[in-house]
Scaffold this motif. Sequence first.
Motif, PDB file in Angstrom:
ATOM      1  N   THR A 116       0.810  -1.221   0.000  1.00 51.30           N
ATOM      2  CA  THR A 116       0.000   0.000   0.000  1.00 51.30           C
ATOM      3  C   THR A 116       0.840   1.265   0.000  1.00 51.30           C
ATOM      4  N   THR A 117       2.130   1.147   0.306  1.00 50.18           N
ATOM      5  CA  THR A 117       2.981   2.341   0.355  1.00 50.18           C
ATOM      6  C   THR A 117       3.988   2.396  -0.789  1.00 50.18           C
ATOM      7  N   ALA A 118       3.999   1.379  -1.662  1.00 48.34           N
ATOM      8  CA  ALA A 118       4.999   1.334  -2.741  1.00 48.34           C
ATOM      9  C   ALA A 118       4.913   2.561  -3.636  1.00 48.34           C
ATOM     10  N   SER A 119       3.711   3.017  -3.936  1.00 46.38           N
ATOM     11  CA  SER A 119       3.547   4.155  -4.851  1.00 46.38           C
ATOM     12  C   SER A 119       4.079   5.449  -4.250  1.00 46.38           C
ATOM     13  N   GLN A 120       4.168   5.520  -2.917  1.00 46.48           N
ATOM     14  CA  GLN A 120       4.641   6.742  -2.270  1.00 46.48           C
ATOM     15  C   GLN A 120       6.125   6.972  -2.498  1.00 46.48           C
ATOM     16  N   GLY A 121       6.862   5.894  -2.833  1.00 45.76           N
ATOM     17  CA  GLY A 121       8.296   6.051  -3.062  1.00 45.76           C
ATOM     18  C   GLY A 121       8.651   6.306  -4.503  1.00 45.76           C
ATOM     19  N   ALA A 122       7.647   6.390  -5.364  1.00 46.71           N
ATOM     20  CA  ALA A 122       7.931   6.531  -6.784  1.00 46.71           C
ATOM     21  C   ALA A 122       8.543   7.897  -7.109  1.00 46.71           C
TER      22      ALA A 122
END
Length: 230
Positions: free
Chosen positions: A218-224
């Motif tokens: 759920t947090t992978a996109s926040q590191g993009a």
Amino acid sequence: MTNDTISFQQGALAVFDQDASGGETGAISRFIPFRFNPEDLNRELSVEQAQGQGAQPGGGGSDGGSADQGADADSGSLKEAFAINLKFDLAYREERASGNMPVKYGILPEISALEDLLHPVESETDQPSDGSEPTRARGRRPLVLFVWGERRVVPVKIVGMSINEQFFNGQLYPTRAEIDVSFEALGEGDARDNTRVSSSLKFTADNRRKMARIYLDTTASQGANINLPS
């Protein structure tokens, strides 16, 4: 590890007796549900420095790395310790759990059941003999599983208790008490000779990874949008 034999709404200790070699002796021998679930679960994780790791005598730290290797997960074993506070009160003893437990003894049966986990299991060789044997083999302490919800079943050894008996009846049996219990989680070394320990460790580790994956997915996109130096 089956989920249909234990109520996961209530924390508990599941106890298995062990034979002289540390092997399993079958099903649960004792089951100690918590009367009140602890409000706090204090856990401490640490990496124990592996034997022979760390700074070398006279090395002078020239390579800059030897002193740090002992605190690396690849060279040391992970240790987990935790503590809970258990509360017992005769006034709130549940009818379905008390059975035929005599009220006159207060909560001494509950206290004694916990305290007994610190003592070796009595075996047949420990029974009194005809006096011809000057010594008897010492038994092993039971294997304890700390059951905390449906995803954490941790094999532990109890390393200490602090028992605070607070009120007493006319026969001086305690009617209320708080017990601080300290645990150390068993590790891979203990799992080599005991399948129940190894299955419990795997069960809890698998669920830890599942919970971590829920968060990470759920947090992978926040590191993009984070630009890290290459």
